[in-house]
Enzyme design. Structure first.
Site, PDB file in Angstrom:
ATOM      1  N   HIS A   4       0.836  -1.188   0.000  1.00 34.30           N
ATOM      2  CA  HIS A   4       0.000   0.000   0.000  1.00 34.30           C
ATOM      3  C   HIS A   4       0.881   1.251   0.000  1.00 34.30           C
ATOM      4  O   HIS A   4       2.107   1.147   0.141  1.00 34.30           O
ATOM      5  CB  HIS A   4      -0.934   0.011   1.232  1.00 34.30           C
ATOM      6  CG  HIS A   4      -0.219   0.038   2.533  1.00 34.30           C
ATOM      7  ND1 HIS A   4      -0.173  -1.049   3.377  1.00 34.30           N
ATOM      8  CD2 HIS A   4       0.505   1.002   3.145  1.00 34.30           C
ATOM      9  CE1 HIS A   4       0.532  -0.744   4.443  1.00 34.30           C
ATOM     10  NE2 HIS A   4       0.967   0.498   4.326  1.00 34.30           N
TER      11      HIS A   4
HETATM   12  P1  TYD Z   1      -1.520  -2.726   7.852  1.00 38.18           P
HETATM   13  O1  TYD Z   1      -0.938  -1.370   7.961  1.00 38.18           O
HETATM   14  O2  TYD Z   1      -2.406  -3.022   6.679  1.00 38.18           O
HETATM   15  O3  TYD Z   1      -0.355  -3.819   7.898  1.00 38.18           O
HETATM   16  P2  TYD Z   1       0.782  -4.182   6.824  1.00 38.18           P
HETATM   17  O4  TYD Z   1       0.930  -3.039   5.880  1.00 38.18           O
HETATM   18  O5  TYD Z   1       1.983  -4.404   7.648  1.00 38.18           O
HETATM   19  O6  TYD Z   1       0.408  -5.421   6.128  1.00 38.18           O
HETATM   20  O7  TYD Z   1      -2.293  -3.048   9.205  1.00 38.18           O
HETATM   21  C1  TYD Z   1      -2.781  -4.353   9.481  1.00 38.18           C
HETATM   22  C2  TYD Z   1      -3.955  -4.206  10.425  1.00 38.18           C
HETATM   23  O8  TYD Z   1      -3.537  -3.626  11.666  1.00 38.18           O
HETATM   24  C3  TYD Z   1      -5.077  -3.340   9.887  1.00 38.18           C
HETATM   25  O9  TYD Z   1      -6.295  -4.010  10.145  1.00 38.18           O
HETATM   26  C4  TYD Z   1      -5.051  -2.101  10.709  1.00 38.18           C
HETATM   27  C5  TYD Z   1      -4.322  -2.484  11.976  1.00 38.18           C
HETATM   28  N1  TYD Z   1      -3.443  -1.393  12.445  1.00 38.18           N
HETATM   29  C6  TYD Z   1      -3.833  -0.626  13.530  1.00 38.18           C
HETATM   30  O10 TYD Z   1      -4.918  -0.834  14.121  1.00 38.18           O
HETATM   31  N2  TYD Z   1      -3.014   0.377  13.965  1.00 38.18           N
HETATM   32  C7  TYD Z   1      -1.826   0.636  13.369  1.00 38.18           C
HETATM   33  O11 TYD Z   1      -1.095   1.569  13.789  1.00 38.18           O
HETATM   34  C8  TYD Z   1      -1.447  -0.147  12.227  1.00 38.18           C
HETATM   35  C9  TYD Z   1      -0.151   0.109  11.514  1.00 38.18           C
HETATM   36  C10 TYD Z   1      -2.282  -1.160  11.802  1.00 38.18           C
END
Ligand code: TYD
Length: 138
Positions: free
Chosen positions: A54
Site C-alpha cells: 500500500h
Molecule cells: P496494515 O498497515 O495493513 O499492515 P501491513 O501493511 O503491515 O500489512 O495493518 C494491518 C492491520 O492492523 C489493519 O487491520 C489495521 C491495523 N493497524 C492498527 O490498528 N493500527 C496501526 O497503527 C497499524 C499500523 C495497523
C-alpha cells in the site's frame, strides 16, 4: 501534495552507544523530518510472507530492522528500488506517496516503524490503480 519519489526515501545511520555489555540506539524527534505520533512493530512474520502492499497519502515513516532483516521495495510509480535493512542502527525514511512492500523477513525479524500520524485508515491507498491516479493527479 508535493510530488515525491523514491529518491526522497533514504537510509539514515542512527546514533549508537557502544558498551561492552551491548549497544544502544535511540531515536528522538530532533533530526527526524516528522513528529513521532505512533510507534508500531511487526513480528512473528511467517517465512515467505509479505507486508505492506500500500501507499500513504500523508504519512511519513522511519522503518528500522530492530532485529533480523527484511527487504523493502519502494515504488513511486516511475522508479523502484529494494533496500535491505539488516542492522538496528539504520532507519529507512519513507515519505508519503510511495508504494511499499516488505518481504524476505528473516526468522525472528522485528520491523519497528515510527510514524508521523496516528492510525488513519483513510490515509491508506491499498489499490494500485488508485495509487497510479493519485501520483499522476498530485
Ligand atoms: P496494515 O498497515 O495493513 O499492515 P501491513 O501493511 O503491515 O500489512 O495493518 C494491518 C492491520 O492492523 C489493519 O487491520 C489495521 C491495523 N493497524 C492498527 O490498528 N493500527 C496501526 O497503527 C497499524 C499500523 C495497523
Amino acid at each position: 501534495m508535493k510530488p515525491t519519489n523514491i529518491f526522497n526515501c533514504s537510509v539514515f545511520e542512527l546514533k549508537k552507544v557502544h558498551n561492552r555489555a551491548g549497544n544502544l540506539t535511540f531515536l528522538e524527534e530532533q533530526g527526524l523530518p516528522f513528529p513521532i505520533k505512533r510507534i508500531y512493530y511487526l513480528y512473528d512474520v511467517p517465512g515467505g510472507a509479505s507486508r505492506g502492499g500500500h501507499a500513504h497519502r500523508h504519512l511519513y515513516q522511519l522503518i528500522v530492522a530492530a532485529s533480523g532483516s527484511f527487504d523493502v521495495l519502494l515504488n513511486d510509480g516511475r522508479n523502484k528500488k529494494i533496500i535491505q535493512l539488516n542492522r538496528p542502527y539504520f532507519g529507512l525514511l519513507v515519505v508519503p506517496g510511495i508504494w511499499r512492500e516488505i518481504f524476505n523477513f528473516s526468522s525472528g525479524a522485528i520491523c519497528l516503524v515510527l510514524a508521523s500520524h496516528k492510525y488513519d485508515q483513510a490515509d491508506y491507498i491499498r489499490d494500485y490503480e488508485v495509487f497510479n491516479s493519485f501520483i499522476h493527479d498530485s
